[in-house]
Each structure stands twice: as C-alpha cells, then as structure tokens.
Enzyme design. Structure first.
Site, short mmCIF file in Angstrom:
data_model
loop_
_atom_site.label_atom_id
_atom_site.label_comp_id
_atom_site.label_asym_id
_atom_site.label_seq_id
_atom_site.Cartn_x
_atom_site.Cartn_y
_atom_site.Cartn_z
N GLN A 162 49.24 24.41 67.12
CA GLN A 162 48.61 24.10 68.41
C GLN A 162 49.68 23.52 69.33
OE1 GLN A 162 46.76 20.38 68.64
NE2 GLN A 162 44.90 21.11 69.60
N SER A 180 50.84 19.30 73.44
CA SER A 180 51.58 18.12 73.94
C SER A 180 52.97 18.48 74.44
CB SER A 180 51.73 17.09 72.83
OG SER A 180 50.48 16.77 72.32
N SER A 233 52.65 20.08 65.03
CA SER A 233 52.55 20.05 63.56
C SER A 233 52.65 21.47 63.02
CB SER A 233 51.20 19.47 63.13
OG SER A 233 50.95 18.24 63.74
N ASN A 249 43.26 6.53 70.30
CA ASN A 249 41.99 5.78 70.29
C ASN A 249 41.57 5.35 71.69
OD1 ASN A 249 42.01 6.14 67.58
ND2 ASN A 249 41.98 3.96 67.04
N GLU A 270 38.90 20.11 67.11
CA GLU A 270 39.90 19.28 66.46
C GLU A 270 39.31 17.92 66.09
OE1 GLU A 270 43.45 18.60 68.79
OE2 GLU A 270 44.44 17.64 67.10
C1 LIG Z 1 50.09 13.11 63.29
C2 LIG Z 1 50.18 13.75 64.67
C3 LIG Z 1 50.06 15.13 64.78
C4 LIG Z 1 50.14 15.74 66.04
N1 LIG Z 1 50.07 17.11 66.09
C5 LIG Z 1 50.11 17.71 67.30
C6 LIG Z 1 50.04 19.15 67.37
O1 LIG Z 1 49.98 19.85 66.35
N2 LIG Z 1 50.06 19.74 68.59
C7 LIG Z 1 50.12 19.00 69.74
O2 LIG Z 1 50.08 19.60 70.82
N3 LIG Z 1 50.24 17.64 69.71
C8 LIG Z 1 50.23 16.98 68.51
N4 LIG Z 1 50.34 15.61 68.45
C9 LIG Z 1 50.56 14.85 69.70
C10 LIG Z 1 49.38 14.00 70.12
O3 LIG Z 1 48.30 14.80 70.55
C11 LIG Z 1 49.88 13.05 71.22
O4 LIG Z 1 50.84 12.20 70.62
C12 LIG Z 1 48.76 12.21 71.82
O5 LIG Z 1 47.91 13.01 72.59
C13 LIG Z 1 49.29 11.03 72.68
O6 LIG Z 1 50.19 11.47 73.63
P1 LIG Z 1 51.61 10.72 73.81
O7 LIG Z 1 52.24 10.63 72.44
O8 LIG Z 1 52.36 11.45 74.87
O9 LIG Z 1 51.28 9.25 74.25
P2 LIG Z 1 50.99 8.74 75.75
O10 LIG Z 1 50.03 9.66 76.41
O11 LIG Z 1 52.30 8.51 76.43
O12 LIG Z 1 50.27 7.37 75.48
C14 LIG Z 1 50.96 6.14 75.26
C15 LIG Z 1 49.93 5.03 75.19
O13 LIG Z 1 49.25 4.88 76.45
C16 LIG Z 1 47.84 4.97 76.28
N5 LIG Z 1 47.20 5.63 77.42
C17 LIG Z 1 47.63 6.74 78.07
N6 LIG Z 1 46.76 7.08 79.05
C18 LIG Z 1 45.74 6.16 79.02
C19 LIG Z 1 44.53 5.98 79.78
N7 LIG Z 1 44.18 6.81 80.77
N8 LIG Z 1 43.73 4.92 79.45
C20 LIG Z 1 44.06 4.06 78.44
N9 LIG Z 1 45.21 4.20 77.69
C21 LIG Z 1 46.03 5.23 77.96
C22 LIG Z 1 47.68 5.82 75.03
O14 LIG Z 1 46.42 5.65 74.43
C23 LIG Z 1 48.82 5.30 74.16
O15 LIG Z 1 48.48 4.12 73.49
C24 LIG Z 1 50.30 14.97 67.20
C25 LIG Z 1 50.44 13.58 67.09
C26 LIG Z 1 50.39 12.97 65.84
C27 LIG Z 1 50.54 11.48 65.74
#
Ligand SMILES: Cc1cc2nc3c(=O)[nH]c(=O)nc-3n(C[C@H](O)[C@H](O)[C@H](O)COP(=O)(O)OP(=O)(O)OC[C@H]3O[C@@H](n4cnc5c(N)ncnc54)[C@H](O)[C@@H]3O)c2cc1C
Length: 398
Positions: free
Chosen positions: A124, A127, A159, A365, A242
C-alpha cells in the site's frame, strides 16, 4: 451440527494437519523475515486449495462465497496456529477488498484470484515524507499521456514493498483543485524499471518498511482503481478495510502480548498469585474479549453491507491502545529482564518494542481520536484551513 460447525471442524482438522501449532517455547526468529517467501506462497496456495482463502469473497473472483460466520469460525480456529501468511496480510486486508468494492470487472478477475492463491503480493503506497497523517497533501504526481499516466514521486514506510508484485498507489492527477479532489488511485507494477525500493531499518533491527521512489513509471488507463480524481474516496475505503483488519484480529494464542501469553509469563515468573498482576490480567482478558466481540460485529456488518464508517477507527484505536497497555503489563511482569533478556523472552520483548508502531500504522491514535470525535460522537470538526484551497496554491514543506 450446523453448516458453520461443519466448516469449523473441517478447518480445525486441516489446520492440525497442515499448520504449525503455536509453540510458546519456539525460538524467536530474530531476522524478522519469519518465514521464507516461497514457503509463505506455498502455504497460501494450500489454504486456497483447501477452501480457506477468501472465505467471504465471491466465487467468481476465486473466493469461497461464504458468510461472516465461517470467516469468524476459521479465524478463531487459526488463532491456535502459526500461519505463515504474513506477506499476504496487506493484499488480502486492504487492496484486495478495495478492488472488490471499487475495481472494474477486469481488475477483479485479473488481480483477486492470484492474490488468494498466493501467487502475487501487494503493498500500500500512501504515506510520503510530508504526507503521513495528512495523506491528502501528497506530492507524488501522475501526469496524463495518450494511453495512460506517468508517475513520479516518493513514498515512505511502505511495508513489504521489497517483495511486492503490485502496489496500490495514490498520486495527484489535478493540482488545480483542493487537495482531496485531485487524487487518483492506481495499480502499479513494482517490477517496472522506474520503481526503486530502499529498506528502512527500525528499532527491532529488522527492515519491515521501505522508501519507494517512482521515476517516470508508466501505468495504463485500466490501472485506475475507481475513478480519476476520486482517489480520496478510494483511499477512505481502503483505510476503512485497513482499520478493521488491524483493529479486530481474532484473539491469537501466538500474540506475545495477548492474555494467554501474559498469563503464562506471569506463571513462569511466579507472579500469577500477585493481586496487582492478577487484576491487570483479568482486565486484559476483559478488554481483549470486548474488542474481539466488537470485531465480530464489524465483520458481520461489513460483510452484510451495513456501513461501518468511522467505527473502524474506533476498533483500530482500541486495538492500538490495548497493545500499548499490554506492553506495559508485560514490562512490569518482566522487570529488569526486559533489558537483560534471554532467548526465551525474545518474543515478548520484541512485541514490547514493536507495540508503539500499532499506534502509528494505519493512522495515529490522535488521528483516530479526531475521526471518532467528529464522525461517531458528532463533535466539532478539526478546522482543516486548507480544505478548500486549490492544491497548487498551498504552502507545502518540500
Ligand atoms: C508499522 C507501520 C507500518 C506502516 N505501513 C505503511 C504502509 O504499508 N503504507 C503506507 O503508506 N504507510 C505505512 N505506514 C505509515 C503510517 O501510515 C504513517 O506513519 C502514519 O499515517 C503517520 O504519519 P507520519 O509518520 O507522517 O506522522 P505525522 O503525520 O507527521 O504525525 C506526527 C504526530 O503528529 C500528530 N498529528 C498530526 N496531525 C494531527 C492532527 N490533525 N491532530 C492531532 N494530532 C496530529 C500525529 O498523530 C503524530 O503523533 C506505516 C507505519 C507504521 C508504524
């Protein structure tokens, strides 16, 4: 005996013959690759041949055409075994159901049977470095050609990309409209010469995710899942699948942070008589059972066509919180041995290290709380100041 009981008995008998029972004492595979890919493909094929893959998917696309009761029965029986199906989790849990819901007839016939038969693996590609929680800010582009599209950009945290045959990718196809409107979802062939996959090593020492680069990757018109410009709606469908998949797995004995494993751990360390530990174990049992009951309801409703909407986010949030809570309990049971270790503790220690990832994967979360607050509880919406601004007028970090 009902037909579901018969199905359950057949599944149990097959699993006893063909799958490894969960073994608490088995050595943990520190490489993290867990199961060789070929073995995994063979097992998925055997599952399909025996009638246990795609239990609720229609027969014309390789499924078994059965109902939620059979799916739940199979999952409950399978919880006692270690099924080497990890590489198929994403395909079967996310792109597969999305194609089933939104794909063209040709896409369903072409892609669903090989997925069920263990012949093709999916990832998928949502991100990006600057578009995680706010997926709709994505910068990867798909530019129109005479026969299709050319994709350029970068994804991250993908992933399983290292062994995937196909990916479901979100790309921007129209920058002149607000960010949620100009996105399209495509099927992309991961063996295309313009696709580069680079592993990312995490705290456990494994490399479960990757950065994926797209340089002039061509896809044809029939690679679009759903409609051009409606990729956000397709993404919402995939994220719903998902979240239910992640949030509502059956109570597996093989989960190192599950009730069965932590009770064993407490017993082995002479703590099962400790009132505080007993109370927390009882609470773990209650929370796990409540989540599994909720999962049953969501599965049954979603298969019956009842919209589950944002309740998937509630399940995902509850599952992630439960894993963190159980990791805390496991740490207290282990005390200093969390750091000092021992090979018999690898499984649980690795699960403790990996638990915070559950609170990020599939949407953090905080984001799930926002969704539940807005769409389940009807609270005020996050302001989302850039919702109506054309994407090409937004100030984005590059
Ligand atoms: C085990 C694992 C597997 C994954 N596999 C995939 C995959 O297969 N394909 C894929 O596309 N992605 C994948 N991901 C990525 C995952 O979907 C993203 O890491 C996730 O959506 C968070 O985005 P970010 O890391 O850019 O954090 P950010 O968006 O930068 O967030 C940083 C912090 O800010 C907080 N935050 C941001 N916006 C808000 C808001 N509006 N209100 C309150 N708090 C907020 C977040 O909750 C977080 O605590 C995976 C991640 C993990 C950990």
């Amino acid at each position: 005996m009902t037909s579901t009981d018969e199905f359950r008995a057949r599944a149990r008998a097959w699993l006893e013959q063909n799958a490894k029972p969960f073994d608490e004492a088995a050595e943990y595979d520190l490489e993290g690759t867990a199961v060789p890919l070929e073995e995994s493909k063979r097992f998925q094929k055997a599952l399909w041949e025996a009638g246990f893959a795609g239990i609720t998917w229609p027969k014309e696309y390789g499924g078994q055409g059965l109902g939620a009761a059979e799916l739940i029965a199979f999952n409950e029986e399978a919880a006692d075994f270690e099924l080497p199906t990890g590489p198929f989790t994403i395909g079967l849990g996310m792109p597969g159901p999305t194609i089933l819901e939104l794909g063209s007839e040709e896409q369903k016939k072409r892609y669903l049977p090989p997925l069920l038969k263990g012949e093709e693996i999916w990832c998928q590609l949502f991100s990006e470095p600057s578009a995680g929680s706010d997926v709709a800010s994505l910068q990867t582009t798909a530019t129109r050609t005479e026969t299709g599209w050319i994709i350029n950009g970068q994804k991250v945290w993908t992933s399983g990309a290292q062994h995937s045959d196909y990916g479901a990718i979100l790309a921007r196809t129209d920058p002149s409209v607000p960010k949620h409107s100009g996105i399209t979802m495509f099927i992309v062939d991961m063996s295309h010469p313009g696709v580069t996959v680079r592993p990312l090593v995490v705290a456990t020492g494994h490399a479960p995710f990757n950065e994926v680069f797209f340089d002039d990757v061509e896809v044809s018109d029939d690679a679009v899942i759903g409609r051009v410009g409606e990729g956000w709606a397709a993404a919402v469908v995939m994220l719903r699948h998902e979240r239910v998949t992640i949030g509502t797995g059956a109570r597996a004995r093989s989960n190192p942070l599950g009730f069965d494993s932590l009770l064993e751990l407490a017993r082995a360390r002479g703590l099962d008589g400790d009132p505080a530990v007993r109370r927390r174990l009882a609470l773990l049992h209650a929370r796990e059972s409540a989540l599994s009951a909720y999962g049953r309801v969501l599965h049954e409703e979603s298969i019956a066509g009842v919209p589950i909407g944002a309740r998937g986010s509630a399940a995902k949030l509850a599952g992630a919180e439960l894993a963190l809570w159980a990791a805390d309990l496991a740490q207290d049971i282990l005390g200093a041995d969390v750091a000092l270790g021992g090979t018999d503790l690898e499984r649980v220690v690795m699960a403790i290290v990996a638990a915070p990832g559950n609170a990020v994967a599939g949407g953090t979360n905080e984001i799930q709380r926002n969704i539940v607050g807005e769409r389940v509880l009807g609270l005020a919406k996050d302001p989302g100041v850039d919702r109506n601004t054309p994407y090409n007028q937004l100030k984005l970090s590059r």
